[in-house]
Write a protein that holds these residues in place. Structure first.
Motif, PDB file in Angstrom:
ATOM      1  N   ASP A 180      17.703   1.797  16.310  1.00 50.13           N
ATOM      2  CA  ASP A 180      18.941   1.536  17.054  1.00 50.13           C
ATOM      3  C   ASP A 180      18.622   1.408  18.550  1.00 50.13           C
ATOM      4  O   ASP A 180      17.621   1.949  19.014  1.00 50.13           O
ATOM      5  CB  ASP A 180      19.879   2.732  16.838  1.00 50.13           C
ATOM      6  N   ASP A 181      19.485   0.720  19.285  1.00 52.78           N
ATOM      7  CA  ASP A 181      19.367   0.606  20.746  1.00 52.78           C
ATOM      8  C   ASP A 181      17.966   0.152  21.153  1.00 52.78           C
ATOM      9  O   ASP A 181      17.415   0.627  22.151  1.00 52.78           O
ATOM     10  CB  ASP A 181      19.671   1.954  21.430  1.00 52.78           C
ATOM     11  N   PHE A 182      17.395  -0.748  20.362  1.00 53.13           N
ATOM     12  CA  PHE A 182      16.008  -1.126  20.598  1.00 53.13           C
ATOM     13  C   PHE A 182      15.835  -1.820  21.946  1.00 53.13           C
ATOM     14  O   PHE A 182      16.633  -2.658  22.342  1.00 53.13           O
ATOM     15  CB  PHE A 182      15.465  -2.041  19.484  1.00 53.13           C
ATOM     16  N   GLY A 183      14.768  -1.461  22.637  1.00 54.42           N
ATOM     17  CA  GLY A 183      14.460  -2.060  23.928  1.00 54.42           C
ATOM     18  C   GLY A 183      14.747  -1.106  25.072  1.00 54.42           C
ATOM     19  O   GLY A 183      14.341  -1.337  26.202  1.00 54.42           O
ATOM     20  N   THR A 184      15.455  -0.013  24.773  1.00 56.12           N
ATOM     21  CA  THR A 184      15.782   0.937  25.838  1.00 56.12           C
ATOM     22  C   THR A 184      14.741   2.056  25.931  1.00 56.12           C
ATOM     23  O   THR A 184      14.712   2.802  26.892  1.00 56.12           O
ATOM     24  CB  THR A 184      17.165   1.584  25.609  1.00 56.12           C
ATOM     25  N   GLY A 185      13.897   2.171  24.925  1.00 57.24           N
ATOM     26  CA  GLY A 185      12.870   3.221  24.936  1.00 57.24           C
ATOM     27  C   GLY A 185      11.541   2.652  25.365  1.00 57.24           C
ATOM     28  O   GLY A 185      11.485   1.625  26.030  1.00 57.24           O
ATOM     29  N   TYR A 186      10.494   3.303  24.961  1.00 55.84           N
ATOM     30  CA  TYR A 186       9.179   2.875  25.427  1.00 55.84           C
ATOM     31  C   TYR A 186       8.233   2.542  24.295  1.00 55.84           C
ATOM     32  O   TYR A 186       7.034   2.534  24.475  1.00 55.84           O
ATOM     33  CB  TYR A 186       8.566   3.980  26.294  1.00 55.84           C
ATOM     34  N   SER A 187       8.779   2.311  23.105  1.00 54.03           N
ATOM     35  CA  SER A 187       7.858   2.107  21.989  1.00 54.03           C
ATOM     36  C   SER A 187       7.213   0.730  22.077  1.00 54.03           C
ATOM     37  O   SER A 187       7.833  -0.250  22.462  1.00 54.03           O
ATOM     38  CB  SER A 187       8.579   2.291  20.662  1.00 54.03           C
ATOM     39  N   SER A 188       5.955   0.666  21.709  1.00 58.87           N
ATOM     40  CA  SER A 188       5.226  -0.597  21.767  1.00 58.87           C
ATOM     41  C   SER A 188       5.138  -1.184  20.366  1.00 58.87           C
ATOM     42  O   SER A 188       5.384  -0.512  19.369  1.00 58.87           O
ATOM     43  CB  SER A 188       3.828  -0.354  22.300  1.00 58.87           C
ATOM     44  N   LEU A 189       4.788  -2.446  20.353  1.00 60.01           N
ATOM     45  CA  LEU A 189       4.656  -3.173  19.104  1.00 60.01           C
ATOM     46  C   LEU A 189       3.642  -2.505  18.177  1.00 60.01           C
ATOM     47  O   LEU A 189       3.918  -2.264  17.008  1.00 60.01           O
ATOM     48  CB  LEU A 189       4.219  -4.602  19.426  1.00 60.01           C
ATOM     49  N   SER A 190       2.488  -2.170  18.728  1.00 56.44           N
ATOM     50  CA  SER A 190       1.424  -1.607  17.887  1.00 56.44           C
ATOM     51  C   SER A 190       1.865  -0.256  17.320  1.00 56.44           C
ATOM     52  O   SER A 190       1.547   0.116  16.204  1.00 56.44           O
ATOM     53  CB  SER A 190       0.149  -1.423  18.695  1.00 56.44           C
ATOM     54  N   TYR A 191       2.652   0.453  18.112  1.00 57.75           N
ATOM     55  CA  TYR A 191       3.146   1.742  17.684  1.00 57.75           C
ATOM     56  C   TYR A 191       4.154   1.602  16.547  1.00 57.75           C
ATOM     57  O   TYR A 191       4.085   2.296  15.533  1.00 57.75           O
ATOM     58  CB  TYR A 191       3.775   2.435  18.892  1.00 57.75           C
ATOM     59  N   LEU A 192       5.083   0.666  16.717  1.00 56.03           N
ATOM     60  CA  LEU A 192       6.135   0.479  15.706  1.00 56.03           C
ATOM     61  C   LEU A 192       5.589   0.011  14.366  1.00 56.03           C
ATOM     62  O   LEU A 192       6.183   0.257  13.322  1.00 56.03           O
ATOM     63  CB  LEU A 192       7.164  -0.537  16.211  1.00 56.03           C
ATOM     64  N   LYS A 193       4.427  -0.677  14.435  1.00 54.92           N
ATOM     65  CA  LYS A 193       3.805  -1.184  13.203  1.00 54.92           C
ATOM     66  C   LYS A 193       3.460  -0.074  12.221  1.00 54.92           C
ATOM     67  O   LYS A 193       3.294  -0.310  11.035  1.00 54.92           O
ATOM     68  CB  LYS A 193       2.514  -1.929  13.558  1.00 54.92           C
ATOM     69  N   LYS A 194       3.324   1.132  12.735  1.00 59.69           N
ATOM     70  CA  LYS A 194       2.938   2.248  11.870  1.00 59.69           C
ATOM     71  C   LYS A 194       4.066   2.702  10.956  1.00 59.69           C
ATOM     72  O   LYS A 194       3.854   3.465  10.033  1.00 59.69           O
ATOM     73  CB  LYS A 194       2.518   3.447  12.739  1.00 59.69           C
ATOM     74  N   PHE A 195       5.303   2.285  11.283  1.00 62.19           N
ATOM     75  CA  PHE A 195       6.450   2.743  10.511  1.00 62.19           C
ATOM     76  C   PHE A 195       6.910   1.679   9.527  1.00 62.19           C
ATOM     77  O   PHE A 195       7.003   0.521   9.895  1.00 62.19           O
ATOM     78  CB  PHE A 195       7.625   3.049  11.445  1.00 62.19           C
ATOM     79  N   PRO A 196       7.210   2.074   8.295  1.00 69.14           N
ATOM     80  CA  PRO A 196       7.788   1.083   7.367  1.00 69.14           C
ATOM     81  C   PRO A 196       9.268   0.871   7.666  1.00 69.14           C
ATOM     82  O   PRO A 196      10.135   1.403   6.998  1.00 69.14           O
ATOM     83  CB  PRO A 196       7.561   1.725   5.989  1.00 69.14           C
ATOM     84  N   LEU A 197       9.554   0.073   8.697  1.00 65.96           N
ATOM     85  CA  LEU A 197      10.930  -0.123   9.148  1.00 65.96           C
ATOM     86  C   LEU A 197      11.564  -1.326   8.475  1.00 65.96           C
ATOM     87  O   LEU A 197      10.872  -2.225   7.987  1.00 65.96           O
ATOM     88  CB  LEU A 197      10.962  -0.345  10.663  1.00 65.96           C
ATOM     89  N   HIS A 198      12.886  -1.341   8.505  1.00 64.48           N
ATOM     90  CA  HIS A 198      13.624  -2.461   7.938  1.00 64.48           C
ATOM     91  C   HIS A 198      14.076  -3.442   9.026  1.00 64.48           C
ATOM     92  O   HIS A 198      13.953  -4.648   8.875  1.00 64.48           O
ATOM     93  CB  HIS A 198      14.834  -1.927   7.167  1.00 64.48           C
ATOM     94  N   ALA A 199      14.616  -2.924  10.110  1.00 68.15           N
ATOM     95  CA  ALA A 199      15.163  -3.824  11.131  1.00 68.15           C
ATOM     96  C   ALA A 199      15.192  -3.184  12.518  1.00 68.15           C
ATOM     97  O   ALA A 199      15.129  -1.965  12.656  1.00 68.15           O
ATOM     98  CB  ALA A 199      16.580  -4.251  10.736  1.00 68.15           C
TER      99      ALA A 199
END
Ligand code: C2E
Ligand code: MG
Ligand code: MG
Ligand code: MG
Length: 292
Positions: A180-199
Motif C-alpha cells: 500500500d502507499d507504494f513510493g512513499t517509503g524507501y524500499s528498493s526494487l532488489s529488496y522487494l524482489k525477495k517478497f512473493p507479492l501480488h501488487a
C-alpha cells in the motif's frame, strides 16, 4: 523522580499535557468500548479495471460510528489503536467482518471480486498472525484466494527475514499481499524482489501530482514499468479526475481506485453496485455518473 517531589504532585506534566493525556485516555476507553460494542463499520471502495471499468475488487475501510461524535475516519483512531495494541482485536473484527460480508455476496451469485484488508505494522508482527488469518477464513468459510492483505513498505523494511517468512506463509495459505502507499517509503526494487507479492498500490500523492509539475507522471510511469518487470499487478489510488484516469490507462495501469470511480460505500450501496454490474454488465462509471 516524580515520587521524590512528594505525593500527589505531578511535576512532569504541564496543564496542557494533562489535557492531552486525559483526552487520549478517554478516547482509548471509548475505542475499547467501540470494538466490543459494534460501533465499527466497514465501507467498501471498488477497485476497477482501468480498461473495462468493471469492479474487480474492493478495499474494506473501517469507520467508527461514535454515539455522539458521529462518523470518525480511521486516520483519527488507527494510530491510537496501533499504539495501545487495540489494533489487534480491532483488526480481527475488521478481517472477520470483511470475509463474512464478501462470502455472503459470493454466495448470492454476484461477481466474485476480491476483498482487500489493511494490516498495520503491529498486526503484521503479531506472532500468531498466520493462525488468526486461517482461523478467520475457516470460521467464515471464505476462500483464502478471495482475500488480499495490504501492508505498507515500512512493515517490509522493519524486520526483513521475519517479514519474508510471514509473507511466504500467507501466500502458502492462498492469501495475496500488496504493498500500500507504494513510493512513499524507501524500499528498493532488489529488496522487494525477495517478497512473493501480488501488487503495488501507487500512493495517492503521485496521482494528485499529475498535471501539476511533471514529477507525478514520471514517478508513476517508472513504478508501472518496474511492476511489469517484476510481474506484479499495479493499482493507482486516489484517482479523482477523468484526466488522471486517462493518463493511467495510457500507461497501462491495470487497476484504479478513487473518488472518480466511487467513494468508499456502505455495504448496501456496494451491494447495489455489484448487482447492477451483474445484471447489466454496466461499467462502474456508468453507474456512478463519472464522465470519462
Ligand atoms: P489506505 O489503505 O491507503 O486507504 C485509502 C484511503 O484513501 C481511504 O481513506 C480512502 O477513503 C481514501 N481515498 C480513496 N479514494 C480517494 C480519492 O480519490 N481521493 C482522496 N482524497 N482520498 C481517497 P480512509 O478510509 O480515511 O483510510 C485512511 C487510512 O486508514 C487507510 O489508507 C489505511 O491506512 C487506514 N485504514 C483504514 N481502514 C483500516 C483498517 O481496517 N485497518 C487498518 N489497520 N488500517 C485501516
Ligand atoms: Mg489500503
Ligand atoms: Mg493507500
Ligand atoms: Mg494511506
Amino acid at each position: 523522580k516524580a515520587k521524590e517531589s512528594g505525593k500527589g504532585t505531578y511535576k512532569f506534566f504541564t496543564p496542557d499535557m494533562n489535557i492531552q493525556n486525559a483526552k487520549r485516555l478517554v478516547m482509548e476507553a471509548e475505542l475499547r468500548r467501540a470494538v466490543d460494542n459494534q460501533e465499527l463499520m466497514l465501507h467498501y471502495q471498488p477497485k476497477v479495471d482501468a480498461e473495462s471499468r468493471q469492479i474487480v475488487g474492493m478495499e474494506a475501510l473501517v469507520r467508527w460510528v461514535h454515539p455522539t461524535r458521529g462518523v470518525i475516519p480511521p486516520g483519527e483512531f488507527i494510530p491510537l489503536a496501533e499504539e495501545t495494541g487495540l489494533i489487534v482485536p480491532l483488526g480481527e473484527l475488521v478481517l472477520t467482518r470483511a470475509c463474512a460480508q464478501v462470502k455472503q455476496w459470493w454466495d448470492m451469485g454476484l461477481p466474485q471480486v476480491q476483498v482487500a484488508v489493511n494490516l498495520s505494522p503491529r498486526q503484521f508482527q503479531e506472532p500468531n498472525l498466520i493462525e488468526k488469518v486461517s482461523e478467520i477464513l475457516r470460521k467464515t468459510g471464505f476462500p483464502a484466494t478471495g482475500l488480499e492483505l495490504e501492508i505498507t513498505e515500512s512493515i517490509a523494511m522493519h524486520d526483513v527475514d521475519n517479514t519474508i517468512e510471514t509473507v511466504k506463509k500467507l501466500k502458502d495459505l492462498g492469501v495475496r499481499i500488496s504493498i500500500d502507499d507504494f513510493g512513499t517509503g524507501y524500499s528498493s526494487l532488489s529488496y522487494l524482489k525477495k517478497f512473493p507479492l501480488h501488487a503495488l498500490k501507487i500512493d495517492q500523492s503521485f496521482v494528485r501530482d499529475l498535471g501539476g509539475d511533471d514529477d507525478g507522471a514520471s514517478i508513476i510511469s517508472s513504478i508501472i514499468s518496474m511492476a511489469k518487470a517484476m510481474a506484479l499487478g499495479v493499482v493507482a489510488e486516489g484517482v479523482e479526475t477523468a484526466q488522471q484516469m486517462e493518463f493511467l490507462r495510457g500507461q497501462e495501469c491495470q487497476q484504479v481506485q478513487g473518488f472518480f470511480l466511487s467513494k468508499p460505500l456502505p455495504p448496501s450501496d456496494f451491494l447495489a453496485l455489484l448487482e447492477r454490474q451483474q445484471e447489466t454488465g454496466c461499467a462502474v462509471t456508468d453507474v456512478m455518473g463519472g464522465k470519462a
